[in-house]
Design a protein around this motif. Sequence first.
Motif, short mmCIF file in Angstrom:
data_model
loop_
_atom_site.label_atom_id
_atom_site.label_comp_id
_atom_site.label_asym_id
_atom_site.label_seq_id
_atom_site.Cartn_x
_atom_site.Cartn_y
_atom_site.Cartn_z
N VAL A 235 0.83 -1.20 0.00
CA VAL A 235 0.00 0.00 0.00
C VAL A 235 0.87 1.25 0.00
O VAL A 235 0.63 2.20 -0.76
N VAL A 236 1.90 1.28 0.84
CA VAL A 236 2.75 2.48 0.92
C VAL A 236 3.57 2.63 -0.36
O VAL A 236 3.68 3.73 -0.91
N LYS A 237 4.12 1.53 -0.85
CA LYS A 237 4.90 1.62 -2.09
C LYS A 237 4.04 2.04 -3.27
O LYS A 237 4.53 2.65 -4.22
N GLY A 238 2.75 1.71 -3.23
CA GLY A 238 1.85 2.08 -4.31
C GLY A 238 1.25 3.46 -4.17
O GLY A 238 0.54 3.92 -5.06
N ASP A 239 1.55 4.14 -3.07
CA ASP A 239 1.01 5.48 -2.83
C ASP A 239 1.71 6.50 -3.72
O ASP A 239 2.93 6.44 -3.92
N ALA A 240 0.95 7.47 -4.21
CA ALA A 240 1.50 8.48 -5.11
C ALA A 240 2.59 9.33 -4.46
O ALA A 240 3.41 9.93 -5.15
N ARG A 241 2.64 9.36 -3.11
CA ARG A 241 3.68 10.13 -2.44
C ARG A 241 5.07 9.58 -2.76
O ARG A 241 6.07 10.31 -2.68
N MET A 242 5.14 8.30 -3.12
CA MET A 242 6.44 7.71 -3.44
C MET A 242 7.06 8.36 -4.67
O MET A 242 8.29 8.37 -4.82
N ALA A 243 6.23 8.91 -5.55
CA ALA A 243 6.78 9.60 -6.71
C ALA A 243 7.60 10.81 -6.29
O ALA A 243 8.67 11.09 -6.85
N GLU A 244 7.12 11.54 -5.28
CA GLU A 244 7.86 12.69 -4.79
C GLU A 244 9.11 12.26 -4.03
O GLU A 244 10.16 12.92 -4.11
#
Length: 679
Positions: A277-286
Amino acid sequence: MRERAHLAASRAALRVMRDEVESLDIRDVTANWVNREALEHQIELRIEALADHAHTPLFFGRVDFLPAPGPQPAAEAAGERFYIGRRHVHDAAGDPMVIDWRAPVSQAFYRASRAEPLDVALRRRFGYTGGELTAYEDERLSDPVDPGAEGGPGASALLQREIERPRVGPMRDIVATIQPEQDEIVRGGLTGTVCVQGGPGTGKTAVGLHRVAYLLYAHRERLARTGTLVIGPNRSFLRYIEQVLPALGEVQVRQATLEELVGHVEVRAVDGARAAVVKGDARMAEVLRRALSAQVTVAEEPVVVVRGSRRWRVPAYELAEMVEELLGRGLRYGAAREALPQRIAHAVLVRMEQAGEAPDDRVQDAVARDRAVKAAVKRVWPPVDPATLVWRLLSDAEFLAEHAAGLLDEEEQRAVLWERASRGVRSARWSTADAVLIDEARDLVERTPSLGHVVVDEAQDLSPMQYRAVGRRCSTGSATVLGDLAQGTTPWATRDWAAALAHLGKADAVVEELTAGFRVPQEVIGYASRLLPRIAPGLAAVESVREAPGSLTVRHVTVEERESAVLSAVAEALGREGSVGLIAADARVPDWTAALAAAGVPHLAPGEETRAEVRLALVPASLAKGLEYDRVVLDEPAAVVAGEPDERTGLRRLYVALTRAVSGLVVVHAEPLPPALDR
């Protein structure tokens, strides 16, 4: 019969069209072997597109248009008769014998009604057995007293029969049964992205595939240059749908899973739900963007270029200004890195000109390749391997904390960090979510090529980062997004389409909802829809146009009786026409493999093409999505629910399993049913 004669003549004309292409001699029309290879490839594709599938009707309908009224100039189709089929066929004089279903004139076949006849006097539907024309049915839309003139599956016996026809093998096209609301989506323009929310049996997958076929017809040259892609959830699903487009004459559409698209590393691990879930969160792009930008450092030394007897010096502060300017432009990391040597070389040339020299572009290119310039660029803007960048983020707690500050809390950072860090990229045990992160990092370094149109099915199961991966592949094109919020079975499943489309980069996409069901009987879809208030509150239930009394059977048995009851239900289903799916919780599939073998019942894996000799597929619940069978036997719903990390996801998985049947569903259970179903 005249219609049979027209069918025979049309098939003969199609053979002539194919023979003409096969007989082409291109030896004297190509300048070189490259042109010859390209032309031969195009000819091979054309021959394949002109194949006559013996058991597939060449045409399935006919429209007769009203004559033009009075002395006014007639409309183009006025008074004409057209046969509607899967591809265009013409006679020796070039006159059409069959009109492609995608042609503008064919639109009236799908959309005409008594309320809006579109100048159609008569619509005729044809019925086939195998490839033989055996029946037809007329709707006289110009006749106000015709009770069947409204059309629709409820008014057409042939249409109903086609929908209910037993299926063995891969997914069939729906070109003969497309309804007005489906046709509107299929014929939408190329420039806009459309999202189709559709419950089980509404035909959203077929609509998406037919939309690709239509776009290739309407925008062939453009899409031939830019390409098209269909993304499915797994290989079983892609095998199931792979014959639809060739049956429509389209053979140049690539099909892939998302895992194959981002397969830059070998996936050998599976993330826990929290980590995924965390790895798939859009925040990972930043987080990735910050980590990559941090690789660029402040220049501390000047660049000194030696040209002959002269030394040209670019001070550190000026080099720093160049770096700052490139960072501010928002260029890809790799593109900016390639631009920096030219910036330095230009500064050197300015100094040369100020000293009275007259350098040209060749001198600038030579300076940009100078050893001192290369060394300075390497120090300030080093090359970055995307996989190495992600590897460091997932294995170095300090590095992750530095770039995730204010984005991920400490618990989330611990969730994504590997428990046991590998020695390097090659030995790392990458997960699917890790591969998506690497794909994001690759795009930050170098732009991902964009296609003209992408179709993504079962999109409700994509994470925000996966949506971004799909969006990169249609950043300058358009997309067709297909899904059902009620069938989301991943921990990160889509909750609303607006957010998902924003992650895709298509926030202005149009969302269309299909609520009329054509595949699943009302008894079956009504039973499954009891779960909707729990799994997708507010989502409209599918209303099937098909009433099929007796299509649903729920059998409560003891644990000791369960195996024999399931095998008996399978035997009953195999005693009728069509394909059969035995769906069970993943953990129970090995037991059923053994039980079927012991009972001497041959079976296939999901997605394998069923055939007359083997019509049974054993399907793990996790792979049932998108598939359909004439008859389904569902083993132990409670086990399907228990196989997921939480009850809501389990109930969604059960909803999927319950809605795979086209003609009949038998539910066998020894354990208590979910409360919503046990009433």
